[in-house]
Write an enzyme that holds these catalytic residues in place. Structure first.
Site, short mmCIF file in Angstrom:
data_model
loop_
_atom_site.label_atom_id
_atom_site.label_comp_id
_atom_site.label_asym_id
_atom_site.label_seq_id
_atom_site.Cartn_x
_atom_site.Cartn_y
_atom_site.Cartn_z
N GLU A 119 0.84 -1.21 0.00
CA GLU A 119 0.00 0.00 0.00
C GLU A 119 0.87 1.26 0.00
O GLU A 119 1.46 1.61 1.03
CB GLU A 119 -0.96 0.00 1.21
CG GLU A 119 -1.96 -1.13 1.21
CD GLU A 119 -2.95 -1.07 0.04
OE1 GLU A 119 -3.23 0.04 -0.45
OE2 GLU A 119 -3.43 -2.13 -0.39
N GLU B 73 -6.56 4.46 6.85
CA GLU B 73 -5.97 4.06 5.57
C GLU B 73 -6.03 2.54 5.41
O GLU B 73 -6.34 2.02 4.33
CB GLU B 73 -4.51 4.54 5.50
CG GLU B 73 -3.78 4.18 4.23
CD GLU B 73 -4.42 4.74 2.96
OE1 GLU B 73 -4.81 5.91 2.98
OE2 GLU B 73 -4.57 3.97 1.97
N GLU C 287 -11.26 -1.71 -0.20
CA GLU C 287 -10.95 -1.76 -1.65
C GLU C 287 -10.69 -3.19 -2.10
O GLU C 287 -11.17 -3.63 -3.15
CB GLU C 287 -9.72 -0.90 -1.94
CG GLU C 287 -10.02 0.58 -2.06
CD GLU C 287 -8.75 1.43 -2.19
OE1 GLU C 287 -8.89 2.65 -2.20
OE2 GLU C 287 -7.64 0.86 -2.25
N LYS D 163 -16.27 2.56 -2.58
CA LYS D 163 -14.83 2.89 -2.55
C LYS D 163 -14.62 4.38 -2.29
O LYS D 163 -13.69 4.76 -1.56
CB LYS D 163 -14.18 2.49 -3.87
CG LYS D 163 -13.88 1.01 -3.98
CD LYS D 163 -12.96 0.76 -5.17
CE LYS D 163 -12.50 -0.68 -5.21
NZ LYS D 163 -11.54 -0.90 -6.30
N ASP D 164 -15.45 5.22 -2.91
CA ASP D 164 -15.30 6.67 -2.70
C ASP D 164 -15.59 7.03 -1.25
O ASP D 164 -14.88 7.84 -0.63
CB ASP D 164 -16.24 7.46 -3.63
CG ASP D 164 -15.79 7.39 -5.09
OD1 ASP D 164 -14.69 6.86 -5.35
OD2 ASP D 164 -16.54 7.86 -5.96
#
Ligand SMILES: Nc1ncnc2c1ncn2[C@@H]1O[C@H](COP(=O)(O)OP(=O)(O)OP(=O)(O)O)[C@@H](O)[C@H]1O
Length: 138
Positions: free
Chosen positions: A25, A66, A73, A91-92
């Site tokens: 990530e 995060e 996701e 996701k948004d």
């Protein structure tokens, strides 16, 4: 499904999950870099215990949000890798956790820094020193 109830194994799996997130990530790496920068600023400015508490709390919220965003996701990509309006919304919204956590953390850090330099810039007493003097451990 095989399940483990051993606390050491649970801890090991959690560390493995963290290592995978750190490896894969990109945003998490950036946020950890910023976290270490904040730690350096904290050491240079000799933060008080209550300032460390605020920095660690807000940083942990950014990092955890995060990671939650990344997990969401991945779940969405696993459920449906094709374009889908509902997945886009999920996701948004998930990305907005991180946005909110980052925005508030920036504001919190600016308040801490302003509080430090207020006496020099404006010739004022530090507002935190007045309000939080009873909480100081040193
Ligand atoms: N399957 C999909 N269907 C619809 N929109 C999608 C889909 N996958 C991604 N998107 C859109 O692309 C954006 C970025 O999604 P992606 O999964 O690529 O995250 P990312 O680029 O890894 O984001 P981050 O930087 O937060 O990790 C989403 O917020 C969403 O708007």
């Amino acid at each position: 499904m095989k399940r483990s109830h051993n606390i050491y194994k649970s801890f090991y799996f959690a560390i493995m999950g963290l290592l995978v997130a750190l490896k894969e990530e990109r945003n998490l790496k950036i946020q950890l870099g910023i976290f270490f920068l904040l730690l350096t600023i904290g050491f240079i400015l000799r933060f008080e215990p209550f300032e460390w508490t605020i920095v660690l709390l807000s940083s942990s919220i950014v990092i955890v949000s995060e990671m939650i965003n990344s997990v969401i996701e991945r779940i969405m990509d696993y459920i449906n890798p094709e374009f889908d309006d509902r997945i886009k919304t999920i996701k948004d919204m998930s990305a907005s956790f991180v946005l909110i956590a980052c925005l508030f953390s920036i504001i919190i850090f600016l308040i801490l820094i302003l509080n430090r330099f207020a006496p020099y810039i404006f010739g004022l007493n530090s507002c935190f020193n007045n309000h939080f003097k009873d909480f100081k451990l040193t």
